[in-house]
Design a protein around this motif. Structure first.
Motif, PDB file in Angstrom:
ATOM      1  N   PRO A  17      -9.948   1.675   8.160  1.00 47.01           N
ATOM      2  CA  PRO A  17     -10.247   0.848   6.978  1.00 47.01           C
ATOM      3  C   PRO A  17     -10.169   1.588   5.643  1.00 47.01           C
ATOM      4  N   SER A  18     -10.684   2.793   5.560  1.00 46.12           N
ATOM      5  CA  SER A  18     -10.644   3.515   4.283  1.00 46.12           C
ATOM      6  C   SER A  18      -9.214   3.897   3.892  1.00 46.12           C
ATOM      7  N   VAL A  23      -3.746   3.033   0.999  1.00 43.27           N
ATOM      8  CA  VAL A  23      -2.324   2.712   1.062  1.00 43.27           C
ATOM      9  C   VAL A  23      -2.015   1.498   0.193  1.00 43.27           C
ATOM     10  N   ARG A  24      -2.919   0.534   0.175  1.00 38.00           N
ATOM     11  CA  ARG A  24      -2.732  -0.626  -0.691  1.00 38.00           C
ATOM     12  C   ARG A  24      -2.613  -0.201  -2.152  1.00 38.00           C
ATOM     13  N   ARG A  25      -3.434   0.764  -2.567  1.00 31.54           N
ATOM     14  CA  ARG A  25      -3.358   1.279  -3.950  1.00 31.54           C
ATOM     15  C   ARG A  25      -2.050   2.020  -4.193  1.00 31.54           C
ATOM     16  N   ASP A  37       5.687  -6.086 -10.553  1.00 31.02           N
ATOM     17  CA  ASP A  37       4.304  -6.553 -10.600  1.00 31.02           C
ATOM     18  C   ASP A  37       4.131  -7.935  -9.972  1.00 31.02           C
ATOM     19  N   ALA A  38       5.135  -8.782 -10.067  1.00 25.31           N
ATOM     20  CA  ALA A  38       5.050 -10.140  -9.530  1.00 25.31           C
ATOM     21  C   ALA A  38       4.906 -10.155  -8.007  1.00 25.31           C
ATOM     22  N   LEU A  39       5.250  -9.069  -7.336  1.00 28.21           N
ATOM     23  CA  LEU A  39       5.167  -9.013  -5.868  1.00 28.21           C
ATOM     24  C   LEU A  39       3.908  -8.319  -5.356  1.00 28.21           C
ATOM     25  N   ILE A  40       3.115  -7.749  -6.235  1.00 26.40           N
ATOM     26  CA  ILE A  40       1.998  -6.907  -5.817  1.00 26.40           C
ATOM     27  C   ILE A  40       1.032  -7.639  -4.898  1.00 26.40           C
ATOM     28  N   ASP A  41       0.591  -8.828  -5.261  1.00 30.51           N
ATOM     29  CA  ASP A  41      -0.412  -9.521  -4.441  1.00 30.51           C
ATOM     30  C   ASP A  41       0.106  -9.814  -3.040  1.00 30.51           C
ATOM     31  N   ARG A  42       1.331 -10.323  -2.936  1.00 29.44           N
ATOM     32  CA  ARG A  42       1.874 -10.651  -1.606  1.00 29.44           C
ATOM     33  C   ARG A  42       2.111  -9.400  -0.771  1.00 29.44           C
ATOM     34  N   VAL A  43       2.622  -8.346  -1.389  1.00 29.28           N
ATOM     35  CA  VAL A  43       2.888  -7.113  -0.638  1.00 29.28           C
ATOM     36  C   VAL A  43       1.568  -6.466  -0.198  1.00 29.28           C
ATOM     37  N   ALA A  44       0.587  -6.409  -1.086  1.00 27.60           N
ATOM     38  CA  ALA A  44      -0.705  -5.813  -0.730  1.00 27.60           C
ATOM     39  C   ALA A  44      -1.353  -6.588   0.417  1.00 27.60           C
ATOM     40  N   LEU A  45      -1.281  -7.907   0.376  1.00 25.39           N
ATOM     41  CA  LEU A  45      -1.836  -8.720   1.460  1.00 25.39           C
ATOM     42  C   LEU A  45      -1.078  -8.479   2.760  1.00 25.39           C
TER      43      LEU A  45
END
Length: 176
Positions: A17-18, A23-25, A37-45
């Protein structure tokens, strides 16, 4: 012949988890660097879902590699782990707190899939179309034009700060 340019970012980790949040960051910082930037939310999820699957299902060896690859019009995100068991989309029980990860990947992406690697594991990937990129510099901005003239001062781009130096990129194998 002109080859199609691409960029890569690879991060190796233990799917704990940590580390998943770290990695998300890193992925977020890389997408900002690539001006996606427009893809950040979908890629992070998507990365969170795939790494959570490794954490939950890969047994004791949680070692995996996250790779993002940017082509001209497509971003591909993949997670390779050492567990040869292949994931599948299934209908979770009503009220279940899990079992929706791959359905979510399918919903947020243009395409996705699983590539088995025999006993050495598998790669689960998803792809997204990239928005049109706006160039950082135009020839007129760099060299000047009859109407604007040359730049009076150089343009300084910010870099992602990790560790002690404000000029070092995020800790990952980044090319491009």
């Amino acid at each position: 012949m002109v080859s199609k340019p691409s960029r890569h970012c690879t991060v190796e980790l233990q799917a704990l988890p940590s580390r998943i949040s770290q990695v998300r960051r890193i992925v977020t910082a890389q997408l900002r660097y690539w001006r996606l930037d427009a893809l950040i939310d979908r890629v992070a999820l998507g990365v969170t879902e795939l790494l959570t699957n490794v954490h939950r299902h890969a047994g004791t060896d949680k070692t995996c590699t996250v790779q993002i690859e940017l082509d001209l019009d497509r971003l591909t995100v993949s997670v390779h782990d050492r567990d040869p068991r292949l994931p599948y989309v299934h209908e979770p029980e009503p009220g279940a707190t899990g079992g929706r990860g791959l359905a979510l990947i399918a919903a947020l992406s243009e395409s996705w899939g699983v590539q088995p690697h025999g006993r050495s594991g598998k790669t689960v990937w998803f792809a997204l179309p990239t928005p049109p990129l706006v160039p950082l510099f135009t020839a007129d901005a760099v060299y000047g034009s009859a109407t604007t003239g040359p730049l009076a001062e150089p343009v300084v781009l910010e870099s992602v700060a990790t560790g002690d130096s404000a000029h070092t990129p995020a800790r990952s194998a980044v090319l491009g």
